[in-house]
Design an enzyme around this catalytic site. Structure first.
Site, mmCIF file in Angstrom:
data_model
loop_
_atom_site.group_PDB
_atom_site.id
_atom_site.type_symbol
_atom_site.label_atom_id
_atom_site.label_comp_id
_atom_site.label_asym_id
_atom_site.label_seq_id
_atom_site.Cartn_x
_atom_site.Cartn_y
_atom_site.Cartn_z
ATOM 1 N N LYS A 33 0.834 -1.203 0.000
ATOM 2 C CA LYS A 33 0.000 0.000 0.000
ATOM 3 C C LYS A 33 0.865 1.248 0.000
ATOM 4 C CE LYS A 33 -4.141 -1.412 2.507
ATOM 5 N NZ LYS A 33 -4.856 -1.154 3.758
ATOM 6 N N GLY A 35 2.160 4.815 1.180
ATOM 7 C CA GLY A 35 2.262 5.281 2.573
ATOM 8 C C GLY A 35 3.350 4.518 3.314
ATOM 9 N N GLY A 177 13.955 -4.238 23.970
ATOM 10 C CA GLY A 177 14.356 -2.984 23.329
ATOM 11 C C GLY A 177 13.524 -1.834 23.843
ATOM 12 N N GLY A 178 14.182 -0.941 24.585
ATOM 13 C CA GLY A 178 13.484 0.214 25.167
ATOM 14 C C GLY A 178 13.684 1.471 24.342
ATOM 15 N N HIS A 436 2.023 34.290 26.251
ATOM 16 C CA HIS A 436 1.710 33.898 27.627
ATOM 17 C C HIS A 436 0.203 33.737 27.775
ATOM 18 C CE1 HIS A 436 1.713 33.765 31.995
ATOM 19 N NE2 HIS A 436 0.702 34.632 31.956
HETATM 20 P P1 FAD Z 1 9.029 2.901 4.040
HETATM 21 O O1 FAD Z 1 8.051 3.740 4.727
HETATM 22 O O2 FAD Z 1 9.464 1.636 4.701
HETATM 23 O O3 FAD Z 1 8.431 2.571 2.614
HETATM 24 C C1 FAD Z 1 9.062 1.727 1.702
HETATM 25 C C2 FAD Z 1 8.028 1.192 0.742
HETATM 26 O O4 FAD Z 1 8.692 0.511 -0.313
HETATM 27 C C3 FAD Z 1 7.076 0.167 1.362
HETATM 28 O O5 FAD Z 1 5.757 0.563 1.136
HETATM 29 C C4 FAD Z 1 7.401 -1.148 0.650
HETATM 30 O O6 FAD Z 1 6.264 -1.956 0.453
HETATM 31 C C5 FAD Z 1 7.943 -0.626 -0.673
HETATM 32 N N1 FAD Z 1 8.866 -1.537 -1.364
HETATM 33 C C6 FAD Z 1 9.961 -2.150 -0.867
HETATM 34 N N2 FAD Z 1 10.612 -2.843 -1.812
HETATM 35 C C7 FAD Z 1 9.911 -2.677 -2.950
HETATM 36 C C8 FAD Z 1 10.074 -3.144 -4.287
HETATM 37 N N3 FAD Z 1 11.132 -3.861 -4.649
HETATM 38 N N4 FAD Z 1 9.124 -2.805 -5.195
HETATM 39 C C9 FAD Z 1 8.061 -2.040 -4.861
HETATM 40 N N5 FAD Z 1 7.868 -1.555 -3.615
HETATM 41 C C10 FAD Z 1 8.782 -1.857 -2.677
HETATM 42 N N6 FAD Z 1 9.220 7.782 11.996
HETATM 43 C C11 FAD Z 1 8.928 9.043 12.354
HETATM 44 O O7 FAD Z 1 9.487 9.975 11.792
HETATM 45 N N7 FAD Z 1 8.005 9.301 13.347
HETATM 46 C C12 FAD Z 1 7.357 8.318 14.003
HETATM 47 O O8 FAD Z 1 6.547 8.582 14.873
HETATM 48 C C13 FAD Z 1 7.642 6.980 13.643
HETATM 49 N N8 FAD Z 1 7.024 5.954 14.261
HETATM 50 C C14 FAD Z 1 7.278 4.674 13.862
HETATM 51 C C15 FAD Z 1 6.625 3.625 14.517
HETATM 52 C C16 FAD Z 1 6.871 2.322 14.133
HETATM 53 C C17 FAD Z 1 6.132 1.197 14.834
HETATM 54 C C18 FAD Z 1 7.766 2.054 13.054
HETATM 55 C C19 FAD Z 1 8.020 0.641 12.601
HETATM 56 C C20 FAD Z 1 8.433 3.076 12.406
HETATM 57 C C21 FAD Z 1 8.194 4.400 12.816
HETATM 58 N N9 FAD Z 1 8.853 5.463 12.204
HETATM 59 C C22 FAD Z 1 8.597 6.750 12.597
HETATM 60 C C23 FAD Z 1 9.853 5.252 11.133
HETATM 61 C C24 FAD Z 1 9.240 5.542 9.754
HETATM 62 O O9 FAD Z 1 8.084 4.774 9.574
HETATM 63 C C25 FAD Z 1 10.249 5.246 8.665
HETATM 64 O O10 FAD Z 1 11.451 5.925 8.941
HETATM 65 C C26 FAD Z 1 9.735 5.701 7.312
HETATM 66 O O11 FAD Z 1 8.536 5.044 6.992
HETATM 67 C C27 FAD Z 1 10.783 5.433 6.226
HETATM 68 O O12 FAD Z 1 10.261 5.847 5.015
HETATM 69 P P2 FAD Z 1 10.769 5.215 3.641
HETATM 70 O O13 FAD Z 1 10.006 5.922 2.575
HETATM 71 O O14 FAD Z 1 12.240 5.232 3.586
HETATM 72 O O15 FAD Z 1 10.362 3.673 3.698
#
Ligand code: FAD
Length: 458
Positions: A33, A35, A177-178, A436
């Protein structure tokens, strides 16, 4: 100019929309999806769940404000989870709408590099589609790290992916992991009624923040009755039918219905055929890029969780925009001087720039200013007196780092983020007028405290 983006997380989808707004012909390839982790399994679902547990705490705490609640107050876990899914789906739909209205063509399938200008996409129905592009942006994100000895099975031993899809409130959970994810999920579940135990190898939870910051959250965890075993590790895990037994390095034995593994994340680049293409990775699997986010292959860029920068959605998004600018001919760099780090627990935590611990390690001279929320009118009025603002400056008074622990910390941090980014001094920022009564007055007081001139501090 044709730009193709692989991965539709916050890095990839924002890059795709921005590239389209800049006039490029854009294709976004996403295997699940849009996002990515952020919307579907990360930032948004966790915050939606925490919003529910916060509301519960608010209602349970209203008596002191003179409000009577008649009748039982309780959490409906399945309703909470449904609401979380609705929030996620709404945002996923919103991203799809934005992609469509900006004429980004979205292909649902697994992308793989065929040559430096061609991506082969395997769709769900098995059909292959080829996408040609002048420039390619890799944004395939990350997955949880699951060390083998922790015996991950997705049922009893789970990661945040499964924790965010639980159907019932667990009776008990051990969290390995904290860090941010462990603390956020742990506090949410505790408020739902789960017995939560956190095991952290380092001397305190949130190990990348200063001890005084972590201690404030540990204090709250003690009030919440969340058990924390800091400075201890897992030696052995035994998975049974209805429980998980854990032996700690200290010899302590723990047992719970679930074991949540939240020990970090690793880049996900499987199946992309990077090596065949000459795109290099480091020894931890991160794609190597230069300061312009370019890989060893000139027209291929990499951003977000797959490169060696903080695993944060806002970092991925910023890198996405800069990679697009560079793909279109600019020569920009991302400034990592002031990357805000947020923890959405109660109390909230936000930090930016350097920590005191980092400055001590580097033997750099610094001074701090600290102000506790208990000295603020707004904090007293709202019963939000837990926590503090800390600012860190160099010997020229220039802001190097800051931490806020307390209500609205994550929203307030941008003032200090901007100040650090612009190289401003504590005096300059402290001289501006803060409204304030607000919680942000604690920032002004902490800035004045650097020069021992905080009015509301003894
Ligand atoms: P991702 O969001 O991981 O997106 C990568 C996308 O690529 C995925 O949709 C995947 O399906 C797709 N993909 C992978 N390989 C392929 C392929 N070969 N072909 C087609 N599609 C592919 N960050 C914050 O800044 N604030 C927060 O509050 C926060 N809370 C988090 C809570 C949790 C539980 C987790 C797990 C993470 C959290 N993060 C938070 C971290 C944040 O989600 C990530 O840093 C961010 O989503 C990274 O973005 P990205 O675009 O690099 O990758």
């Amino acid at each position: 100019m044709k730009i193709a983006v692989i991965g539709g997380g916050p890095g990839g989808y924002e890059a795709a929309i921005y590239a389209a707004k800049c006039g490029a012909e854009v294709t976004l390839i996403e295997k699940e999806k849009v996002g990515g982790t952020c919307l579907n399994r990360g930032c948004i679902p966790t915050k939606a769940l925490l919003a529910s547990s916060d509301k519960l705490s608010t209602v349970l705490g209203v008596k002191k404000f003179g409000i009577q609640v008649n009748g039982e107050v309780s959490a409906d876990f399945s309703c909470i989870m449904q609401r979380k899914s609705k929030v996620v789906q709404g945002l996923v739909n919103g991203v799809q709408f934005l992609l469509q209205s900006n004429k980004v063509s979205l292909i649902n399938g697994f992308g793989k590099l065929k040559d430096k200008n061609t991506i082969e996409v395997e769709k769900a129905d098995g059909n292959i589609e080829e996408v040609k592009a002048d420039k390619i942006i890799l944004a395939t994100g990350s997955i949880p790290v699951v060390p083998e000895f922790l015996k991950y099975d997705g049922k009893r031993v789970i990661t945040s992916d499964e924790a965010l899809e639980l159907e019932n409130i667990p009776a008990s959970m051990i969290i390995v992991g904290g860090g941010v994810i462990g603390c956020e999920i742990g506090q949410f579940l505790k408020k739902m009624g789960t017995e939560v135990t956190i095991v952290e190898m380092m001397p305190h939870i949130l190990p990348s923040e200063d001890p005084d910051v972590a201690k404030q959250l540990e204090k709250q965890f003690r009030k919440d009755k969340i058990k924390v075993h800091a400075g201890d590790g897992i030696l052995e895990v035994n998975v049974e039918e209805n429980s998980v037994k854990v032996l700690l390095q200290s010899g302590k034995e723990l047992e719970a219905e679930y074991l949540l593994v939240s020990v970090g994340r690793k880049p996900y680049t499987e199946g992309l055929s990077l090596e065949d293409m000459g795109v290099e990775r480091d020894n931890r699997g991160r794609v190597s890029v230069n300061e312009h986010l370019q890989t060893k292959v000139e027209n291929i860029y990499a951003i977000g969780d797959i490169i060696d920068t903080p695993f944060l959605a806002h970092v991925a998004s910023k890198e996405g925009l800069i990679a697009v600018d560079n793909a279109l001919g600019s020569n920009k760099k991302v400034s990592y001087k002031a990357v805000p780090r947020c923890v959405y627990t109660y109390p909230e935590i936000a930090a930016v720039g350097l920590t005191e611990e980092q400055l001590k390690t580097k033997n750099r001279e610094y001074a701090t200013g600290i102000f506790n929320f208990v000295g603020l009118g707004k904090a007293k009025a709202a019963e939000e007196t837990e926590g503090f603002v800390k600012v860190i400056v160099d010997k020229e008074d220039k802001l190097l780092g800051a931490a806020i622990v307390g209500s609205h910390a994550t929203d307030m941090m941008q003032v200090l983020t901007l100040a650090i980014e612009l190289g401003l001094t504590a005096e300059t920022v402290g001289d501006s007028i803060f409204p304030h009564p607000t919680m942000s007055e604690a920032i002004m007081e902490a800035l004045h405290d650097v020069h021992k001139k905080s009015i509301h501090k003894a």
